[in-house]
Design a protein around this motif. Structure first.
Motif, mmCIF file in Angstrom:
data_model
loop_
_atom_site.group_PDB
_atom_site.id
_atom_site.type_symbol
_atom_site.label_atom_id
_atom_site.label_comp_id
_atom_site.label_asym_id
_atom_site.label_seq_id
_atom_site.Cartn_x
_atom_site.Cartn_y
_atom_site.Cartn_z
ATOM 1 N N SER A 106 0.851 -1.193 0.000
ATOM 2 C CA SER A 106 0.000 0.000 0.000
ATOM 3 C C SER A 106 0.886 1.242 0.000
ATOM 4 O O SER A 106 1.937 1.266 0.655
ATOM 5 C CB SER A 106 -0.895 0.019 1.244
ATOM 6 O OG SER A 106 -1.681 -1.153 1.328
ATOM 7 N N VAL A 107 0.438 2.267 -0.705
ATOM 8 C CA VAL A 107 1.231 3.501 -0.774
ATOM 9 C C VAL A 107 0.966 4.415 0.417
ATOM 10 O O VAL A 107 1.787 5.258 0.759
ATOM 11 C CB VAL A 107 0.965 4.261 -2.090
ATOM 12 C CG1 VAL A 107 1.388 3.425 -3.283
ATOM 13 C CG2 VAL A 107 -0.502 4.663 -2.204
ATOM 14 N N ASP A 108 -0.196 4.262 1.051
ATOM 15 C CA ASP A 108 -0.537 5.079 2.214
ATOM 16 C C ASP A 108 -1.541 4.325 3.073
ATOM 17 O O ASP A 108 -2.011 3.230 2.712
ATOM 18 C CB ASP A 108 -1.077 6.454 1.787
ATOM 19 C CG ASP A 108 -2.247 6.361 0.812
ATOM 20 O OD1 ASP A 108 -3.017 5.366 0.877
ATOM 21 O OD2 ASP A 108 -2.412 7.272 -0.018
ATOM 22 N N LEU A 109 -1.889 4.890 4.223
ATOM 23 C CA LEU A 109 -2.793 4.208 5.138
ATOM 24 C C LEU A 109 -4.202 4.069 4.580
ATOM 25 O O LEU A 109 -4.914 3.113 4.903
ATOM 26 C CB LEU A 109 -2.823 4.930 6.485
ATOM 27 C CG LEU A 109 -1.604 4.714 7.384
ATOM 28 C CD1 LEU A 109 -1.730 5.541 8.656
ATOM 29 C CD2 LEU A 109 -1.422 3.233 7.724
ATOM 30 N N ALA A 110 -4.619 5.009 3.739
ATOM 31 C CA ALA A 110 -5.951 4.898 3.136
ATOM 32 C C ALA A 110 -6.043 3.653 2.263
ATOM 33 O O ALA A 110 -7.033 2.907 2.326
ATOM 34 C CB ALA A 110 -6.263 6.153 2.324
ATOM 35 N N GLU A 111 -5.035 3.421 1.445
ATOM 36 C CA GLU A 111 -5.034 2.200 0.629
ATOM 37 C C GLU A 111 -4.888 0.966 1.510
ATOM 38 O O GLU A 111 -5.537 -0.061 1.271
ATOM 39 C CB GLU A 111 -3.902 2.246 -0.394
ATOM 40 C CG GLU A 111 -3.886 1.016 -1.309
ATOM 41 C CD GLU A 111 -2.747 1.023 -2.322
ATOM 42 O OE1 GLU A 111 -2.771 0.169 -3.229
ATOM 43 O OE2 GLU A 111 -1.837 1.875 -2.207
ATOM 44 N N TYR A 112 -4.056 1.049 2.534
ATOM 45 C CA TYR A 112 -3.876 -0.068 3.471
ATOM 46 C C TYR A 112 -5.208 -0.479 4.081
ATOM 47 O O TYR A 112 -5.540 -1.672 4.166
ATOM 48 C CB TYR A 112 -2.878 0.343 4.550
ATOM 49 C CG TYR A 112 -2.634 -0.692 5.622
ATOM 50 C CD1 TYR A 112 -1.723 -1.733 5.421
ATOM 51 C CD2 TYR A 112 -3.290 -0.626 6.853
ATOM 52 C CE1 TYR A 112 -1.490 -2.686 6.408
ATOM 53 C CE2 TYR A 112 -3.063 -1.575 7.838
ATOM 54 C CZ TYR A 112 -2.163 -2.593 7.613
ATOM 55 O OH TYR A 112 -1.938 -3.535 8.586
ATOM 56 N N GLY A 158 2.240 3.157 10.423
ATOM 57 C CA GLY A 158 2.479 4.211 9.444
ATOM 58 C C GLY A 158 3.121 3.631 8.214
ATOM 59 O O GLY A 158 3.692 2.526 8.247
ATOM 60 N N ILE A 159 3.038 4.355 7.094
ATOM 61 C CA ILE A 159 3.642 3.919 5.834
ATOM 62 C C ILE A 159 4.503 5.051 5.297
ATOM 63 O O ILE A 159 4.045 6.193 5.175
ATOM 64 C CB ILE A 159 2.563 3.535 4.808
ATOM 65 C CG1 ILE A 159 1.776 2.311 5.298
ATOM 66 C CG2 ILE A 159 3.187 3.254 3.438
ATOM 67 C CD1 ILE A 159 0.646 1.895 4.382
ATOM 68 N N ALA A 160 5.753 4.743 4.987
ATOM 69 C CA ALA A 160 6.679 5.711 4.401
ATOM 70 C C ALA A 160 7.551 4.996 3.391
ATOM 71 O O ALA A 160 8.118 3.934 3.694
ATOM 72 C CB ALA A 160 7.544 6.360 5.486
ATOM 73 N N ASP A 161 7.647 5.558 2.198
ATOM 74 C CA ASP A 161 8.479 4.978 1.130
ATOM 75 C C ASP A 161 8.131 3.516 0.863
ATOM 76 O O ASP A 161 9.015 2.683 0.611
ATOM 77 C CB ASP A 161 9.969 5.116 1.472
ATOM 78 C CG ASP A 161 10.400 6.565 1.620
ATOM 79 O OD1 ASP A 161 9.887 7.417 0.864
ATOM 80 O OD2 ASP A 161 11.231 6.840 2.506
ATOM 81 N N LEU A 171 5.484 -0.448 5.473
ATOM 82 C CA LEU A 171 4.527 -0.401 6.568
ATOM 83 C C LEU A 171 5.259 -0.707 7.868
ATOM 84 O O LEU A 171 5.949 -1.724 7.975
ATOM 85 C CB LEU A 171 3.427 -1.440 6.355
ATOM 86 C CG LEU A 171 2.531 -1.748 7.563
ATOM 87 C CD1 LEU A 171 1.640 -0.564 7.902
ATOM 88 C CD2 LEU A 171 1.715 -3.014 7.330
#
Length: 362
Positions: free
Chosen positions: A49-55, A72-75, A78
């Protein structure tokens, strides 16, 4: 009703048991390749996932927020953190699950071929150390906190990864069969689990036609082996399930090397006569599951596994009136471990990247 909601209700309404089974391959050599059925096409699904919304669109926390872990998600990475663990629940498997997410998508298990789940895991588990010993007493949930000089004491050393671990799960809720990698700061171990119907609710799930009851004659928990790992770096954990010719096996790989292989999925290791860690002896003979597993869900999380199988099966939770009560058939197996022995300032931080599902066959 979505399966996640049914499972949440089943867990909230019933005593829960988590179980594990595993078999070590004799040589450690690579497992045989799956033979793709005629006309089949290998496929790879990437599940990052690219961000938490997609996650949150891809994953569900079907057992709730649990221990208050942050994420959190960065680069593309997760990270889930829970340091220190905050709860010490002396009932069923509620203490095991510090954080768990299950994929909203299921992935078919080929009738002839393989399906493999894999992810890069970086684990940090402060406070989890070799040689730690857990103390409790035999009795119903909550009884260890009650002064009872007649209760038989329980004492057991626990592996680093039992104290705290970052986990990859491969789950079939219809049979209750799970395969797991536990990765801690300096160690890793594979497990195989079969959950009883009191956890999965499989026999009442319309998505599981023909599902049969799983009790302690078929459920089990066994840890195969523990291996050292280099701390602070990503490790590629993979679980490969293969069906062919009426047989089902699972292979556990770490950084491309075969660590263990279960030759008869569904039958406990001690019933197969296969060497394992001794954690935990089974209570029944299990059953071969070849041809019965149709699909898997992908899971990940932070776990502990400090108590004794069968994890207070057949017992009620403690309440303000005192300890719980256990079914007489299962009471001799119930071990009560007080909260201070379950959460002793250990915790886990896990980073996950490159979730992939590879399928060969049909």
């Amino acid at each position: 009703m979505r399966r996640q909601e049914r499972l949440r209700r089943a867990l909230g309404a019933a005593t829960v048991v988590v179980v594990v089974v595993v078999v070590v391959g004799g040589s450690g050599s690579a497992s045989p390749p799956a033979v793709a059925a005629p006309g089949s096409r290998p496929s790879v699904v990437r599940y990052d996932s690219v961000d938490l919304a997609e996650y949150e669109r891809k994953w569900s926390n079907i057992y709730g927020p649990l221990d208050g872990a942050t994420r959190g998600i960065a680069d593309g990475v997760l990270t889930v953190s829970d340091v220190p663990f905050k709860t010490g629940v002396d009932f069923s498997v509620y203490d095991h699950l510090k954080y768990m997410a299950v994929s909203n998508r299921t992935f078919p298990a080929p009738r002839q071929g393989l399906v493999e789940f894999a992810v890069d895991i970086t684990a940090r588990t402060p406070g989890a150390t070799g040689g730690h010993v857990v103390h409790g007493r035999y009795g119903p949930p909550g009884s260890a906190a009650v002064a009872d000089p007649t209760a038989r004491p329980y004492v057991s050393p626990v592996l680093e990864g039992q104290q705290a671990a970052v986990v990859l799960n491969m789950i079939d809720f219809c049979t209750g069969q799970l395969f797991d990698w536990f990765v801690s700061g300096t160690r890793a171990f594979p497990l195989i689990e079969r959950l009883p119907s009191t956890v999965t609710g499989n026999t009442t799930d319309p998505d599981c036609p023909g599902a049969t009851e799983v009790g302690l004659d078929k459920a089990y928990t066994q840890i195969i082996r523990e291996v050292p790992i280099t701390p602070g770096v990503p490790h590629r954990a993979a679980i490969r399930y293969r069906q062919a010719g009426g047989h089902a096996s699972v292979t556990y790989l770490l950084d491309g090397a075969v660590i263990a292989r279960v030759g008869e999925v569904g039958v406990p290791l001690d019933r197969q006569g296969v060497p394992y860690t001794g954690i935990y002896p089974s209570l029944g003979g299990g059953e071969p599951l070849a041809g019965k597993i149709r699909s898997f869900s992908l899971g990940h999380g932070l776990f502990s596994l400090l108590d004794a199988f069968p994890f207070q099966y057949g017992c009620t939770p403690p309440d303000a009136a005192g300890p719980g009560v256990c079914d007489p058939r299962y009471a001799p197996y119930s071990v009560s471990i007080p909260p201070a022995e379950r959460a002793f300032d250990q915790g886990a931080v896990g980073s996950f990247r490159n979730f992939t599902v590879r399928t060969v066959g049909r």
